[in-house]
Design an enzyme around this catalytic site. Structure first.
Site, mmCIF file in Angstrom:
data_model
loop_
_atom_site.group_PDB
_atom_site.id
_atom_site.type_symbol
_atom_site.label_atom_id
_atom_site.label_comp_id
_atom_site.label_asym_id
_atom_site.label_seq_id
_atom_site.Cartn_x
_atom_site.Cartn_y
_atom_site.Cartn_z
ATOM 1 C CE1 TYR A 162 -3.837 2.280 0.395
ATOM 2 C CE2 TYR A 162 -2.655 3.191 2.278
ATOM 3 C CZ TYR A 162 -3.688 3.260 1.356
ATOM 4 O OH TYR A 162 -4.571 4.312 1.404
ATOM 5 C CG PHE A 195 -10.282 11.060 5.915
ATOM 6 C CD1 PHE A 195 -11.206 12.012 5.507
ATOM 7 C CD2 PHE A 195 -8.963 11.447 6.084
ATOM 8 C CE1 PHE A 195 -10.824 13.316 5.270
ATOM 9 C CE2 PHE A 195 -8.566 12.755 5.849
ATOM 10 C CZ PHE A 195 -9.501 13.700 5.436
#
Length: 255
Positions: A162, A195
């Site tokens: 990632y 988030f």
């Protein structure tokens, strides 16, 4: 201004992409909402109104992305803004010494293919359509916004794939800005921190609270609407170009 702009939002059926599509539509923009055929993209598009059109897209497919861009051209006549929100993640250590198993190479390649190659695929094809636009008073023909992550800078245990994929998005931003400058196309990348997206929403409340407290200020998870607000700010500020903007409450992830 964003009103009457024609936009393409990938990963638009959920999370940051959905919030962006929703904000753009509310501000008077037209939106091509692109997401996988298996997503809820069609339902989301209907919910957001007549100026939002769903197109099934795998961002790694030239055919799919080209079809989405053709829809923008046929229905709205042009493309002013592309927002790359499509992505995936995995959490796997490079080598699991307890199980004597290495990180599967195909899993690493899949993350790179979607997050990095997919993003570039959308950029390169969007630029071709934007280049046909009539320039505004600054000579601008279009704006592209990518999504990286703070993991590009502060990758955690198990985030090799990632982090690498998002660091590549960060790394391509400036050279692409230079490539496209001759045609008046700007590009910026947003690097979100923690988030309140579906991925984090699935975590236990105790874990979410712990993560929020790791953020210096404000000590809470970011809201997708705040990401969408930044997308609009980038579009409307002509001097933002070739830049990577962290939106993370001063978070610096510790291992």
């Amino acid at each position: 201004m964003i009103k009457n702009a024609v936009s393409l939002v990938t990963g638009g059926a959920s999370g940051l992409g959905r919030a962006t599509a929703e904000r753009l539509a509310k501000q008077g923009a037209s939106v091509i909402l692109a997401d996988l055929p298996s997503s809820k993209g069609n339902e989301v598009a209907k919910e957001l109104g007549d100026k939002v059109v769903f197109v099934p897209v795998d961002v790694t497919s030239e055919k799919d992305v080209s079809a989405a861009l053709q829809t923008a051209k046929d229905k709205f006549g042009r493309l002013d803004l592309t927002v790359n929100c499509a992505g995936t993640a995995t959490a796997v250590k490079t080598f699991n010494f307890n199980k004597n198993v290495a990180h599967r190479l195909e899993d690493f390649q899949r993350v790179i293919n979607i997050n990095t190659v997919g993003t570039f695929n959308v950029i390169r094809l969007s630029a071709g359509l934007m280049g046909a636009n009539e320039p505004n008073q600054d000579g601008q023909r279009g704006v592209i916004v990518n999504t990286a992550s703070v993991a590009a800078f502060d990758g955690q245990i198990g985030q090799a794939a990632y982090s690498a994929s998002k660091a590549a998005v960060v790394g391509m931003t400036l050279p692409i800005a230079r490539d496209l400058s001759t045609q008046g196309i700007r590009i910026c990348t947003i690097a979100p921190g923690l988030f309140n997206t579906p991925m984090l929403a699935a975590l236990p409340e105790k874990v979410r609270t712990f993560l929020a407290k790791s953020i210096p200020f404000p000590q809470r998870l970011g809201e997708p609407s705040e990401y969408a607000h930044l997308v609009q700010a980038i579009y409307e500020n002509p001097l933002l170009n070739g830049e990577v903007i962290r939106i993370d409450g001063a978070l610096r992830m510790m291992p």
